[in-house]
Scaffold this active site. Structure first.
Site, PDB file in Angstrom:
ATOM      1  N   ASP A 134       1.033  -1.329   0.025  1.00  0.00           N
ATOM      2  CA  ASP A 134      -0.118  -0.042   0.082  1.00  0.00           C
ATOM      3  C   ASP A 134       1.001   1.223   0.029  1.00  0.00           C
ATOM      4  O   ASP A 134       1.884   1.374   0.738  1.00  0.00           O
ATOM      5  CB  ASP A 134      -1.097  -0.121   1.355  1.00  0.00           C
ATOM      6  CG  ASP A 134      -1.774   1.142   1.161  1.00  0.00           C
ATOM      7  OD1 ASP A 134      -2.859   1.272   0.453  1.00  0.00           O
ATOM      8  OD2 ASP A 134      -1.477   1.841   2.264  1.00  0.00           O
ATOM      9  N   GLU A 155       1.333  -0.591  -4.959  1.00  0.00           N
ATOM     10  CA  GLU A 155       0.299   0.327  -5.398  1.00  0.00           C
ATOM     11  C   GLU A 155       1.399   1.735  -5.695  1.00  0.00           C
ATOM     12  O   GLU A 155       2.001   2.370  -4.692  1.00  0.00           O
ATOM     13  CB  GLU A 155      -0.518   0.776  -4.118  1.00  0.00           C
ATOM     14  CG  GLU A 155      -1.612   1.917  -4.576  1.00  0.00           C
ATOM     15  CD  GLU A 155      -2.320   2.105  -3.292  1.00  0.00           C
ATOM     16  OE1 GLU A 155      -3.530   2.440  -3.393  1.00  0.00           O
ATOM     17  OE2 GLU A 155      -1.917   2.288  -2.152  1.00  0.00           O
TER      18      GLU A 155
END
Length: 690
Positions: A353, A390
């Protein structure tokens, strides 16, 4: 056991607590502390039994050995040092700290004033000092025993990257309403391991699940005040522990075993397990947040602080603080955590993330050759698992799609927007759609990277579901308690004539066709496909495009209303992807005449696409021809028709068989095929020249 008067000197590795030599070794990092203590508690974590100073430091490591201690010992940490917020130091020995390396966590966290190192409401704010002890209510670590049983990697499937079909899914949401799973197991790790859950994944052709965060997480205070949870879990506190919220078991040791058993069951079915991990921020938040672990152990080492005011955190995550992976010990903690999940639990890879944070330098810039990436890529354990980024964060120059090193795969939002925009006729050119369909060579074809670097998705947890992006023209997030201000504005979507559910047959049919066209596009595109859990069911969240705090039927898959024909269609698409190597080619396509697998693009009239044909404007229909190599060879043809009327496509020479028609209305006749409105067809050449 009888507790000794003092700890013996310990070993500086491994960090955390570890069983050895009929005792427990403690090792804790703090570069700036003047002393670190380990505090032992009773089994319930309520009564402090003894407090020991650790020996050291040695290269920043404080250590001690407690002979005779066993697994199950409950403990916390206290760190002494300067409380000088203006220099970035926030040591407060009155605050019991959670060991960042804890394998097991006991207690229940609640937002209380005494968890803060400063006095809430004091005019000096975070520069004040709170001398209240928070130990009674603090989370505590428990010494963990090694899990018994075979190597959890022994039955790992080891799929080639080019063969991956990823299914992004929430552990609870997937089975909470799945009738074939026993009630007691629904919404748990054990539920995801149930044969009924695995059977659905197999029916789809999925061979890797990407689990939304399962690290031990706590709810943010603004959610706790509203009685809402952080359902998605992007607020990790314990980087070595499965979140107990998603477990059937109750004891931390049993929860660990349940999670590992889930991984082994999925492996036995040929399905890999990827974890969405959050190593970019922690629940300690900005300088107004609590003191839970890193802030109290060494705030200046673990976090990026503002250069001109170290009393304030850099907020390159949008969550208040930013983990400082440019510091070797912070990087070590992340690498230790990753290895734990591979070696102790058997997982097969990670999706990072806000991954640019991992490559942020001391000065705040992003460096694809940062020390963390170098350490990760050469690690003998982590060098063999899947790595997915990401590729954006909230820091300076935070959009880094295409700029991750080596074998990283990356979420490709350019693909998402092009696929949606093309089929919704929002002005996306055929050229842009073709680039994304062919794995975005303009973004990833450099540095030895392959088409698989592009993780293609139409929807994901963050945003509208597939059904909702075809049913709503605006977000409907009022249930989140922020007056519909949260979530992404102007997400690419269209209600196609009615906001929300509609009984209009024309609207329903258009939505049905576009659902299938987008899903088929995802399955047949070059790159690595990622399917959002529930899109194959026609799942809706009622237009909520930021359902991070909805642990209720909004986010639980609605199996009772599942579209069985859509499930069958998705399974057929991915079965074709598995059957036809040209749909998952591991190398970049060349142009015709190179003697290798290649692609060329055709107008609906059968002519080669010219430069002027690629621009925005005019018709949207065109075709993609794939060839395995020199003629004669395996060849496929994909015809795309995003228009509102059927289009006739002239086929290349030779005979063709229709493998899939997303509209179920197309007609193959002679040397042409009539592709219905909003339709995609896949054909295979059966003989003859190209």
């Amino acid at each position: 056991m009888r507790l000794p008067d003092q700890l013996q000197p310990g070993r500086v590795a491994p960090l955390g607590s570890a069983l050895r030599d009929d005792g427990v070794n403690f090792a804790v990092f703090s570069e700036h502390a003047t002393a670190v203590e380990v505090c032992l508690f009773d089994a319930e974590g309520q009564r402090e039994l003894r407090r020991y100073p650790l020996h050291g430091p040695e290269d920043g490591i404080w250590h001690g050995f407690l002979p005779g201690a066993q697994a199950g010992l409950v403990y916390g940490l206290r760190a002494h040092g300067p409380y000088e917020p203006e220099r970035g130091h926030r040591f407060n020995p009155h605050k019991l700290l959670l060991d960042p390396q804890a394998r097991e966590i006991v207690g229940r966290f609640g937002w209380r004033a005494e968890h803060h190192g400063y006095v809430l409401g004091d005019p000096e704010g975070p520069r004040s000092f709170d001398a209240r002890d928070n130990a009674l209510h603090a989370l505590k670590a428990r010494v963990a025993a090694a899990m018994p049983g075979p190597d959890p990697r022994a039955n790992a499937p080891h799929h080639a990257t080019a063969d991956l079909v990823i299914y992004e899914v929430h552990v609870k949401g997937f089975t909470r309403q799945l009738p074939a799973v026993p009630e007691a197991l629904r919404g748990t790790y054990a539920g995801l391991a149930h044969p009924a859950a695995i059977a659905h994944l197999k029916r789809l052709g999925v061979n890797a699940v990407e689990l939304l965060p399962i690290h031990y997480a706590i709810d943010e205070p603004h959610l706790a005040d509203k009685g809402l949870p952080n359902y998605w879990g992007y607020n990790s506190l314990g980087f070595f522990c499965p979140d107990p919220r998603w477990a059937h078991a109750k004891d931390p040791s049993d929860i660990r075993a349940e999670f590992r058993a889930m991984v082994q069951a999925l492996h036995a079915a040929g399905i890999e397990v990827l974890l969405d991990v959050v190593y970019n921020h922690t629940p300690e938040g900005n300088e107004f947040g609590p003191t839970l672990h890193f802030r109290g152990l060494d705030n200046r080492a673990y976090y990026h602080l503002q250069a001109d005011d170290p009393s304030r955190n850099e907020n390159w995550t949008g969550c208040g603080n930013t983990l400082n992976c440019a510091h070797p010990r912070a990087a070590q903690l992340v690498l230790d955590s990753l290895r734990c999940w591979v070696q102790e639990y058997g997982v097969d890879g990670f999706r990072f993330d806000l991954a640019p944070v991992l490559g942020r330098t001391k000065q705040g810039g992003y460096d694809p050759q940062a020390a963390f990436f170098t350490a990760l890529r050469q690690d003998p354990v982590l060098g063999a698992v899947h790595l997915i980024a990401e590729p954006w964060d909230a820091g300076p120059n935070g959009y880094q799609v295409g700029h991750f090193p080596g074998r990283f795969l990356e979420w490709n939002d350019k693909y998402r927007d092009a696929a949606r925009g093309y089929w919704l006729n929002t002005g996306v050119s055929r050229g842009e759609f073709a680039r994304r369909f062919a794995a975005s060579s303009d973004v990833f074809h450099h540095g030895g990277r392959r088409p698989t670097a592009s993780v293609n998705f139409v929807s994901c947890h963050d945003g509208f579901t597939l059904r909702d992006l075809l049913s709503y023209s605006r977000k409907h997030n009022h249930a989140n308690g922020e007056d519909n201000r949260d979530g992404r504005d102007n997400e690419l979507c269209a209600n196609l004539g009615a906001e929300g559910p509609s009984d209009d047959p024309a609207i329903a049919e258009k939505r049905r066709r576009l659902q299938r066209a987008l899903l088929a596009t995802l399955a047949f595109s070059q790159g690595t496909p990622m399917l959002n859990a529930g899109d194959e069911l026609g799942n809706t969240q009622g237009g909520n495009n930021n359902a991070y705090c909805q642990d209720n039927p909004t986010t639980w898959l609605d199996w009772a209303s599942a579209d069985a024909s859509l499930i069958e269609f998705v399974g057929r698409c991915f079965a074709l992807r598995a059957e036809l190597p040209l749909l998952r080619h591991p190398l970049w396509f060349t142009g015709p005449g190179a003697g290798q697998a290649h692609v060329h693009w055709l107008r609906a009239d059968g002519g080669e696409m010219q430069a002027s044909d690629w621009q925005v404007g005019g018709e949207g229909a065109f075709a993609c021809a794939l060839h395995a190599g020199p003629m004669p060879c395996e060849r496929l043809l994909l015809c795309f028709n995003p228009e509102g009327e059927g289009r006739r496509f002239v086929l290349p020479g030779g005979a063709w068989e229709l493998l899939l028609d997303s509209s179920v209305c197309s007609c193959l006749s002679g040397g042409a095929i009539e592709v219905a409105a909003h339709g995609l067809v896949l054909l295979r050449g059966v003989d003859g020249p190209a």
